[in-house]
Design an enzyme around this catalytic site. Sequence first.
Site, mmCIF file in Angstrom:
data_model
loop_
_atom_site.group_PDB
_atom_site.id
_atom_site.type_symbol
_atom_site.label_atom_id
_atom_site.label_comp_id
_atom_site.label_asym_id
_atom_site.label_seq_id
_atom_site.Cartn_x
_atom_site.Cartn_y
_atom_site.Cartn_z
ATOM 1 N N ASP A 67 9.181 -9.231 -2.799
ATOM 2 C CA ASP A 67 9.183 -7.729 -1.966
ATOM 3 C C ASP A 67 10.125 -8.218 -0.817
ATOM 4 O O ASP A 67 10.566 -9.190 -0.543
ATOM 5 C CB ASP A 67 7.994 -7.409 -1.571
ATOM 6 C CG ASP A 67 6.953 -8.697 -1.121
ATOM 7 O OD1 ASP A 67 7.516 -9.822 -0.982
ATOM 8 O OD2 ASP A 67 5.699 -8.576 -1.120
ATOM 9 N N ASP A 136 -6.814 -7.139 1.722
ATOM 10 C CA ASP A 136 -7.018 -6.278 0.823
ATOM 11 C C ASP A 136 -7.031 -6.413 -0.792
ATOM 12 O O ASP A 136 -7.219 -5.309 -1.426
ATOM 13 C CB ASP A 136 -6.357 -4.970 1.199
ATOM 14 C CG ASP A 136 -4.987 -4.898 0.914
ATOM 15 O OD1 ASP A 136 -4.336 -5.955 0.450
ATOM 16 O OD2 ASP A 136 -4.054 -4.270 1.477
ATOM 17 N N HIS A 138 -4.447 -7.285 -2.405
ATOM 18 C CA HIS A 138 -3.224 -6.982 -2.787
ATOM 19 C C HIS A 138 -2.340 -8.234 -3.496
ATOM 20 O O HIS A 138 -2.665 -9.203 -2.856
ATOM 21 C CB HIS A 138 -2.119 -5.992 -1.858
ATOM 22 C CG HIS A 138 -1.445 -6.773 -0.795
ATOM 23 N ND1 HIS A 138 -1.189 -6.282 0.300
ATOM 24 C CD2 HIS A 138 -1.283 -8.196 -0.573
ATOM 25 C CE1 HIS A 138 -0.826 -7.325 1.580
ATOM 26 N NE2 HIS A 138 -0.801 -8.403 0.796
ATOM 27 N N GLU A 143 -0.449 -2.185 -2.860
ATOM 28 C CA GLU A 143 -1.759 -1.732 -1.868
ATOM 29 C C GLU A 143 -2.738 -1.287 -3.017
ATOM 30 O O GLU A 143 -2.574 -0.804 -4.123
ATOM 31 C CB GLU A 143 -1.215 -1.282 -0.924
ATOM 32 C CG GLU A 143 -0.137 -1.622 0.090
ATOM 33 C CD GLU A 143 -0.668 -2.968 0.880
ATOM 34 O OE1 GLU A 143 -1.569 -3.604 0.457
ATOM 35 O OE2 GLU A 143 -0.276 -3.139 1.923
HETATM 36 P P1 PGA Z 1 -0.338 -14.497 3.847
HETATM 37 O O1 PGA Z 1 0.022 -13.231 3.148
HETATM 38 O O2 PGA Z 1 0.153 -15.612 2.962
HETATM 39 O O3 PGA Z 1 0.577 -14.615 5.084
HETATM 40 O O4 PGA Z 1 -1.705 -14.502 4.073
HETATM 41 C C1 PGA Z 1 -0.472 -13.086 1.652
HETATM 42 C C2 PGA Z 1 -0.344 -11.692 1.635
HETATM 43 O O5 PGA Z 1 -0.051 -10.573 2.124
HETATM 44 O O6 PGA Z 1 0.122 -11.591 0.106
#
Ligand code: PGA
Length: 261
Positions: A67, A136, A138, A143
């Site tokens: 992404d 959350d 995702h 999302e």
């Molecule tokens: P993080 O993000 O590794 O910074 O916790 C993970 C994500 O949002 O997929």
Amino acid sequence: MEVIIKTDKEELSKEAAQIVKAALQRKPNLVLGLATGSTPVGTYQELIRMHKEEGLDFSKVVTFNLDEYVGLPPSHEQSYNYFMYDNLFNHINVNPQNIHIPNGVVPDLDAHCEWYERQIQKAGGIDIQILGIGSDGHIAFNEPGASLASRTHVEGLAESTIKDNARFFEREEDVPRFAITMGVATILEARHCILLANGENKADAVAKCVEGPITSQITSSALQMHPKATIIIDEPAASKLERRKHYKWVYENKRKLYSAQ
Ligand code: PGA
């Protein structure tokens, strides 16, 4: 799903890097799906170490990132493009022509998403996809509510994600509100999905991903339908899994089973 519980982030990073290394030794032109965020940084550091100390060769590897923020040019310090060069690509011998990251500043975002899908197909599909998980639930920027059949698309960031990612920006208002993301179905087509998570703040999301119902409200739960998904987490991130003892037992004994063959 294979659930591997390691004592801490360092151990989980080593485990993930070992899987990538073994795959790379079997297939030098591995197609590697990569993730950003804090979680995979330890894995990238271990891969860099393997490259520098053990000669692990990335010259034929093809990469696809999950992404990118819409509106941030690749040179922006908070862009995922910048992150990947800073945390991995600048330190290994990957061919820049083989690197694919969505571009968040193209004039036609939808056309770009379609182009990205075609590039993945042209490369023969993704062999290993590294994933983080949001608080959350995702995966990538899919999302809650993102279709489990989604392909690469533009997604609006959830409020919780904006808050989670605000730590990388000066102000919360600076966090982009949209991102280009591989879809859930795109991710599920990778031959091997490896989801990494560490820390207690991920325990709820991990429990829902692994033991909850499959639902677009927790897009990582779609990995339950994947024939080869490996969830590598540390003890705090595993703390809300009801069957964590069982997963540990399977992990230990499966090794013995295979080494006895
Ligand atoms: P993080 O993000 O590794 O910074 O916790 C993970 C994500 O949002 O997929």
